[in-house]
Structures are given as structure tokens and as C-alpha cells.
Design an enzyme around this catalytic site. Sequence first.
Site, mmCIF file in Angstrom:
data_model
loop_
_atom_site.group_PDB
_atom_site.id
_atom_site.type_symbol
_atom_site.label_atom_id
_atom_site.label_comp_id
_atom_site.label_asym_id
_atom_site.label_seq_id
_atom_site.Cartn_x
_atom_site.Cartn_y
_atom_site.Cartn_z
ATOM 1 N N HIS A 99 0.801 -1.220 0.000
ATOM 2 C CA HIS A 99 0.000 0.000 0.000
ATOM 3 C C HIS A 99 0.835 1.272 0.000
ATOM 4 C CE1 HIS A 99 -4.401 1.176 1.197
ATOM 5 N NE2 HIS A 99 -3.991 1.794 0.112
ATOM 6 N N ASP A 127 -9.457 -0.103 4.252
ATOM 7 C CA ASP A 127 -8.325 -0.834 4.823
ATOM 8 C C ASP A 127 -8.691 -1.343 6.210
ATOM 9 O OD1 ASP A 127 -5.638 -1.571 5.671
ATOM 10 O OD2 ASP A 127 -4.858 -0.109 4.243
ATOM 11 N N HIS A 129 -6.399 -1.499 8.383
ATOM 12 C CA HIS A 129 -5.428 -0.756 9.177
ATOM 13 C C HIS A 129 -5.526 0.737 8.872
ATOM 14 C CE1 HIS A 129 -3.922 -4.845 8.317
ATOM 15 N NE2 HIS A 129 -3.634 -4.846 9.613
ATOM 16 N N ASP A 131 -2.902 2.923 8.488
ATOM 17 C CA ASP A 131 -1.829 3.426 7.614
ATOM 18 C C ASP A 131 -1.483 4.874 7.928
ATOM 19 O OD1 ASP A 131 -1.891 0.930 6.522
ATOM 20 O OD2 ASP A 131 -2.710 1.535 4.592
ATOM 21 N N HIS A 144 4.577 0.528 4.489
ATOM 22 C CA HIS A 144 3.188 0.340 4.049
ATOM 23 C C HIS A 144 2.193 0.700 5.153
ATOM 24 C CE1 HIS A 144 2.394 -4.161 5.353
ATOM 25 N NE2 HIS A 144 2.913 -3.446 6.319
ATOM 26 N N ASP A 230 -7.356 -1.726 0.010
ATOM 27 C CA ASP A 230 -6.462 -2.776 0.486
ATOM 28 C C ASP A 230 -7.305 -4.025 0.710
ATOM 29 O OD1 ASP A 230 -4.857 -4.500 2.060
ATOM 30 O OD2 ASP A 230 -3.767 -2.814 2.935
ATOM 31 N N ASP A 232 -6.936 -6.481 2.443
ATOM 32 C CA ASP A 232 -7.018 -7.021 3.795
ATOM 33 C C ASP A 232 -8.207 -6.461 4.572
ATOM 34 O OD1 ASP A 232 -6.308 -4.555 5.016
ATOM 35 O OD2 ASP A 232 -4.209 -5.110 5.256
ATOM 36 N N GLU A 275 -2.073 -5.105 -1.949
ATOM 37 C CA GLU A 275 -1.756 -6.105 -0.922
ATOM 38 C C GLU A 275 -2.263 -7.512 -1.244
ATOM 39 O OE1 GLU A 275 0.323 -5.651 1.510
ATOM 40 O OE2 GLU A 275 0.408 -3.484 1.867
#
Length: 303
Positions: A99, A127, A129, A131, A144, A230, A232, A275
Site C-alpha cells: 500500500h 483498509d 489498518h 496506515d 506500508h 487494500d 485485507d 496487498e
Amino acid sequence: MAKSVHIIGVPLDLGGGRRGVDMGPSAFRIAGLGDQIAALGRTVVDRGDVQAPIRELHHEADNRKKYINEIAGVCRRLYDSCLRSLGQGALPLVLGGDHSLAAGSVAASADWVRRQHGQPLGLIWIDAHGDMNTPGTSTTGNVHGMPLAVLLGQEPVELSSIGSTPSVLPQHTVLLGIRNIDQEEKEQIRAAGIHTFTMKDIDRSGIAVIAERAIAIASAGTGGMHVSFDLDVCDPAVAPGVGTPVKGGFNYREAHMIMELVADSQRLVALDLVEVNPTLDIRNTTAEFATELALSALGKNIL
């Protein structure tokens, strides 16, 4: 008339600790991404891959922001490539790779929208996360985990200096689907003033309501929106082949609903899909799923 789509691969894996996402662009192509987009009636140009270094030939240098100079070089090349595509009236579809590449792709969208419309860019960052780490808050030094902070004008400066700084403003930035945030990163997110919708918010209100709010925020007073997705953010049950899987994510239909509503908005400037890690995948399931999501974002309808 619908914009043509320029596919740009970014085989970058220097931003994360787990190897394999550099093979993501190939997995998308094996899944038939280009042909399936063309079947929607779009003109498709595959512009190949942005050159990315091989990890074994380089050193981390600064363990607070590992491989930062190499990553910045990739992001600058991606920035130039996306800006060329946007200038040709195309929609860049950027395939990761980790990312951190968004420091280049989003910066290009932001500069193009400013020049074309005299307005800021809206950003939806999808995402698990945040980031939003910086070299001063990251516990790993993996870049990332920093690109959204970079796009808001924070460190590392090697990335935030790509294009105009900051690339995006907090009032036009939405963080969607988060569920795994470092403690110091939570403070960074609150201090930044960006709009956030956690998985708790989505569970409570439903994905359609939250996605419509996110799109409205990213659209209001902007010249269009960039979506950086992303994989994930999706539950490992539907997207097993990702760099940093986290349980409790989007199911199949929730992910598609977001992309379908993005298409309905007709505000999409560019799209990142990042990702995807084929070394962790099951018979290319995740790249095939991500390909379907791209089709939904580009206007594929159920009826």
C-alpha cells in the site's frame, strides 16, 4: 462515454515485512482483469509494470522507514505514469504491490484534479489498518503502514514531497473498514481530523449507509475521488491471500456493495487495488475476487 482504463502494475514489496505482494499484478492479469474490463465496453490499455527494486539487492538503511529511498523512487515513477494516464483522459487502475504505492498514485490524482477542476481530491481509504503511522510512531518501520499519513503531509518527507503537499485534506478523506490500529496510530488518526468508519460502525448501521456517507464526504466540494482499496479489509474467508490478514472484515457482498455505490456516484478518478499476496492465496482466489471488485467499481451491474 465511459473513460478508458489504464492498468498499471506495481510489483512492490519493500513496504511490508511479509514477502509476496510483488507478485500481485501478475495474479490480476492471470485472473483476466483486462479482458473482463473490456467486456464491459471499456477501452483497456495495459501499461505494464512500474519498475520496482528487488529486496535482495538493497538494504533497509533506516530501520524507522525501511527501504524509503527505493520506495520513493517507485512512487515517483508511479506518480508520473498515473499523471500521464489522467492527462490522456483515462482512469488509472493501479495493481499492487504493497500500500505504500498510494503515495504516488493518490498524489497524481490530487494534482490532476487541482489542475483540471481547481478543486481538492476526495479520498476513500479502504483498509483494515489505519496506515497513519510515521517513522516516529511505527513499531516496525514498515512503510506500508505510513502512506495515508504521508498523503496528509506528514513524514516521511521522501514520500510526502511527491507532487503537491499535502495531497489530500482531512475534511475530504475517509478511512473505511478499520479494525486493527496501533495505540499511537489511534492518536494520530484522531489528531488528523479525518473521517473514520470502523467495522463497529458498519456492523451497527450497515454497509450501504456507511458507504453512501463515505462517498458523500469524499465528493462534497471536490473534483472527484480516488479509492484506495487494500484487500485485507475483507475477511480472510473471502480474501485469504493478503499481506496482513485480520479476522472480522467485509464479506463478499459488503465489498461489492461499496464498489457498486462508487460506480453509481460517477465520481471515481482512479482506483488502487493493493496487498494481494499470491504466496498466501488459494488457487488465485483473492486476485479473482479483487478483479470482480474492480468490475463493480467500473460499472458492472447485477441487472
